[in-house]
Design a protein around this motif. Structure first.
Motif: not given
Length: 326
Positions: A60, A64, A166-169, A224-225, A228, A271
């Motif tokens: 990230a 963030r 939690y983030t997605r990647t 991370m962005d 998404e 996160h």
């Protein structure tokens, strides 16, 4: 950079950067790494030092990520040793299978404490609902799952689960018929280098057995962005982003790519944000070392596999202290 060094040393001497218990960092968890960099350093250091580090540790950008992750990452990674598991992460699974009764496609539904043990209710692979009773239980799963299956520990788990999403990647593996003459096993990228790829590994440098002699294997992780943005995109589009980031450093690699694999991580990393470590401190303080239900996961200190290992060993030691002689 001298200001960063001073702040790191001060935090370290005050005991704020204990990797095994980063809840001690709660008093300095007051701003993002980006805000800290602009306040105490400058925008160039933020772009080319701070952001690459937060992108490596948290996948990230610095705006963030909490300042604590930046400080801890630098303090606990420099001067130590980096190790890579022979056989990769699968070797951990193989070791567990050799020692434990592993049941695949069995979904844990609820963990409750009894007067003389713990009951685990679960659904078997064929859909049947079953349960088992044991002396104790180690809950080693992502935080949302732990909160869902341990209602009796909700007072401790739920506030942390609400504060720690939690983030997605996306990770992309690229195999090549040529490898660059670069000894680094990990390459950090600034946002200027790639807005999509945060960091990548030269897996053939981590372990020669990861790729045929002379060939390369690279694993690219999306910020991370960007993850998404591209999560539902076609594989070809995602692969092109990864190849573009890699070939910016070594243009010769583009024509030598002979293997690709895209993996979408719907639940990647906890996160941690500003204020998260206060919630982590409260959660850890609420745990009883003598409890029959122990927790072991990477949401209990600095985010990462090492934390899961540390708290797994701690949970095992706690249970051995209570039940080892029985």
């Amino acid at each position: 950079m001298s200001r960063l060094a001073l702040d790191l040393v001060t935090a370290k001497l005050r005991g704020r950067l204990d990797y095994t218990d980063l809840s001690k960092a709660a008093p300095i968890d007051t701003e993002t790494a980006h805000t800290y960099a602009l306040r105490a350093l400058n925008s160039e250091i933020d772009s080319y030092v701070v952001a690459p580090l937060t992108r490596t540790m948290m996948i990230a950008d610095s705006d963030r990520t909490s300042k604590v992750e930046l400080f801890s990452g630098i303090a606990n990674s420099l001067g130590g040793e980096w190790q890579s598991l022979a056989g990769g992460a699968a070797s951990i699974v193989d070791a567990l299978v050799s020692r434990l009764d592993v049941r695949l496609r069995h979904s844990a539904e609820q963990v409750t404490e009894l007067a003389d043990g713990v009951r685990v209710v679960y659904t078997e692979a064929d859909g049947r609902r079953s349960d088992l009773v044991a002396d104790a239980c180690v809950v080693a799963c992502p935080l949302p799952a732990a909160a869902a299956i341990c209602p009796e520990r909700g007072e401790a788990l739920n506030p942390l689960a609400a504060a720690l999403p939690y983030t997605r990647t996306i990770s992309v593996a690229l195999g090549t018929t040529w490898r660059p003459d670069c000894r680094a096993f990990m390459v950090l990228l600034s946002p200027a280098d790639s807005s999509e790829v945060a960091v990548f590994f030269q897996d053939h440098r981590k372990d020669p057995a990861r790729a045929p002699a002379g060939n390369g294997l690279f694993t690219m992780y999306f910020e991370m962005d960007a993850a998404e943005k591209y999560f539902d995109a076609a594989d070809d589009e995602i692969i092109e982003c990864a190849v573009r980031a890699l070939s910016r450093l070594w243009p010769e690699l583009r024509a030598s790519v002979n293997f690709t694999h895209v993996h979408r991580w719907a639940q990647a990393l906890p996160h941690s944000q500003v204020g998260t470590f206060q919630r982590i401190a409260e959660f850890n303080a609420a745990l009883d070392p003598a409890d029959r239900i122990q927790f072991a996961a990477d949401y209990m200190s600095e985010i990462g596999l090492n934390t899961a290992v540390v708290f797994g060993k701690r949970a095992a030691a706690n249970l051995h202290s209570r039940f080892g002689g029985s």
